[in-house]
Design a protein around this motif. Structure first.
Motif: not given
Length: 642
Positions: A24, A53, A158-159, A162-163, A168
């Motif tokens: 992450r 991000k 994978r993206r 992400l939370k 994050e």
């Protein structure tokens, strides 16, 4: 048959390696900040956008890199930290994998600017998905600046995992705390979406902890210090009265590297044995220095776990050191049966000068000199003496002491007459039996009296072991868990209040001032409106302090601090997105904290109200956490027991 096994292309191998190193945005923050520390930087600046991000940038004023090093640092297995396999067991640096930058460059857009102190110009390199798009000479400050943009842009799966930005960002803050606490001699700055989050000047360990967790933390810390041949232990532990229900403020550092160790955590908890409330956890910030040859930090890709050669000795030393510190600073109770309190020296004698005592003697004292007063013991005068005239007033009545024996009989006849008349009255009262009442016991044929029988007939609920409520239904009986039932009732009530904003609050005579860290205040600001809908009334909300003017009617003043602490813990661990999920979590946390606990006696009227309220709920069978609230036993099931 054709061959099946084949070598993977480099860009695929880098993406696989990135899965180990970069989980992450917080993983990128950790790797880049550790590289900056290894570059001997004195100031490290972290810039984050949209919780990492969109952008993660680390700027340092370290040694910088040459043009060749700048190009090689993105190659796999390229490192300046190790040269042979033996170096793996004598590590004194942070990042050494040689895959961190290569893995990051494989899944993001990376821009590197670096310059050494002796060079006039620096190097700028741009990489997209492991491919170098440009390499130029640039003008830049001494040190290194790395920008990581659009993380996981080429791995959409994978993206998507992400939370939310809140989650994050919390992970990024955790990594920032861990790195900055281990190196108080370095200045750290952090910015998120253009706003300054932290500005930590160079300081010592204690000041760094206080700067991160707030000024109120200083009074909670107890220093720990011990030096042995095996390990050097330093740092701080929190006082038992400030223990929290969450494990947030627990940090172990081994050779300035943050680690997680359940074994060492157990040693700390055992040192606090008997000092903590139930289900609370102590705070600690412990720094351990050991010989690098005695540890193995390669057992986990992120190096947050570690293996010690002699764990048992380390456990015993850590436990005894903390116990000693708690006792030394009068945190832990100590019994000393040989201590004599009369030998204690007062604090005001600390700077007092020494003086020789002097003896004073009354030289005019004469034990044979007659006193002016009569030292003979005084006797109580008799009634006749009090009634007799004073010889001082009437000197003519003065006689010898042995000659006034007649006075003893003065008034004797009158007193005898009074006694005889009193005896006659008592005899007359004893002969009159009309006013005497005899005590009698009414005999009934019932085990209980009528009032008790009436109350037993009306009683529909019973409390069992101060944990369950038992009531009857047509088919048998119902056994209700009082804590879970109350939790379900409060949950639906809280949810209704938050969504409809019609809660009732009780004003406090004196406002409550509660200390919190900057991160906790930020969380409370986000949910302030929902809390106000439940009945809370807030005053001034400062950076590290919260003023509460009113509380919900179902909450007592003493429960407010524990309730908010539990709420913050729940939010930090689950961190919902905005919307109904956040409201739902808020209602769950408040209901769990306020609900009546096991072991509390409930009056009959309250029992009946709880039973009626439970079965009036939309979902009475389970708690908000999907646990059973009650069970039923039919008459047939009871008959089978006999």
């Amino acid at each position: 048959m054709s061959n099946i096994i084949q070598l993977l292309p480099d860009h695929v191998a880098n993406q696989i390696a990135a899965g180990e190193v970069v989980q992450r945005p917080a993983s990128v923050v950790k790797e880049l900040m550790e590289n900056a520390i290894d570059a001997e930087a004195s100031t490290i600046k972290l810039i984050v956008k949209e919780a990492g991000k969109t952008l993660v940038q680390v700027i340092d004023d370290g040694k910088g890199m040459s043009e060749t090093d700048a190009r090689l640092c993105f190659e796999r297995h390229a490192t300046s930290k190790i040269k042979s396999a033996e170096d793996l067991f004598q590590l004194n640096t942070k990042g050494f994998r040689g895959e961190a930058l290569a893995s990051i460059a494989a899944i993001a857009h990376v821009e590197l600017k670096t310059r050494q102190e002796d060079d006039e110009v620096g190097t700028e390199i741009k990489i997209e998905g492991s491919e170098v798009t440009s390499q130029e000479i640039c003008v830049t400050a001494k040190g290194t600046s790395i920008c990581v943009k659009n993380l996981f842009y080429n791995i959409p799966a994978r993206r998507n995992f992400l939370k939310s930005n809140t989650v994050e960002l919390r992970h990024i803050l955790d990594e920032f705390h861990r790195v900055s606490m281990a190196h108080p001699g370095i200045r750290f700055e952090m910015y998120h979406n253009g706003n300054e989050v932290f500005n930590l000047p160079q300081s010592n360990y204690r000041q760094r902890i206080v700067n991160i967790f707030g000024g109120k933390t200083n009074e909670k810390l107890v220093p720990v210090e011990e030096e042995t041949d095996l390990v050097t232990i330093s740092g701080f532990v929190g006082k038992p009265q400030f223990a929290k229900k969450s494990r947030g403020e627990q940090f172990f550092f081994v050779n300035d590297r943050f680690i997680k160790s359940a074994y060492l955590n157990h040693a700390v908890n055992s040192a606090f044995e008997g000092l903590l409330k139930e289900k609370t956890h102590p705070s600690y910030f412990l720094y351990l220095s050991v010989n690098p040859k005695c540890i193995d930090i390669n057992i986990h890709p992120t190096k947050t776990e570690i293996k010690f050669d002699d764990e048992h000795s380390l456990y015993a030393m850590l436990r005894s050191t903390i116990k000693h510190s708690l006792g030394q600073f009068n945190v832990a109770p100590v019994l000393d049966f040989e201590r004599d309190s009369s030998m204690d020296t007062p604090y005001d004698y600390k700077n007092k000068s020494v003086f020789t005592p002097t003896i004073e003697v009354d030289r005019t004292f004469n034990p044979f000199k007659e006193n002016s007063y009569d030292a003979r013991p005084q006797r109580t005068p008799s009634r006749s003496e009090l009634s007799a005239p004073s010889t001082k007033e009437f000197p003519k009545y003065k006689k010898e002491p042995t000659a006034n024996w007649e006075n003893l009989y003065v008034g004797l006849e009158s007193s005898l007459d009074e006694m005889k008349s009193g005896d006659k009255e008592e005899e007359e009262s004893q002969d009159d039996f009309s006013s005497i009442q005899f005590e009698s016991t009414a005999v009934t044929g019932s085990l209980f009296d009528e009032k008790e029988n009436a109350s037993l007939e009306k009683k529909d609920t019973y409390q069992l072991q101060r944990k369950y409520l038992v009531t009857t239904i047509k088919s048998g009986m119902v056994i209700i868990n009082q804590h879970r039932a109350h939790e379900r009732i409060l949950y639906e009530e809280m949810l209704k209040n938050i969504t409809m904003a019609n809660a009732v609050s009780q004003q406090l005579l004196f406002p409550l001032l509660l200390p919190f860290s900057k991160q906790e205040i930020a969380i409370l600001r986000n949910i302030q409106e929902q809390l106000e809908n439940t009945g809370f009334v807030f005053g001034d909300v400062k950076e590290e302090e919260l003023e509460i003017m009113g509380i919900p009617t179902v909450v007592t003043e003493s429960e407010v601090s524990v309730l908010l602490e539990q709420l913050l813990s729940d939010i930090e661990h689950e961190v919902p997105d905005s919307g109904f999920s956040q409201t739902d979590l808020l209602a769950k946390s408040l209901a769990k904290s306020i609900a009546v606990k096991t072991g509390v006696h409930i009056e009959e009227a309250q029992q009946q109200y709880m039973v009626n309220s439970l079965f009036a709920c939309t979902e009475p069978t389970i708690t908000p956490d999907n646990k059973t609230t009650f069970i039923t036993l039919t008459v047939d099931e009871i008959d089978k027991k006999f």
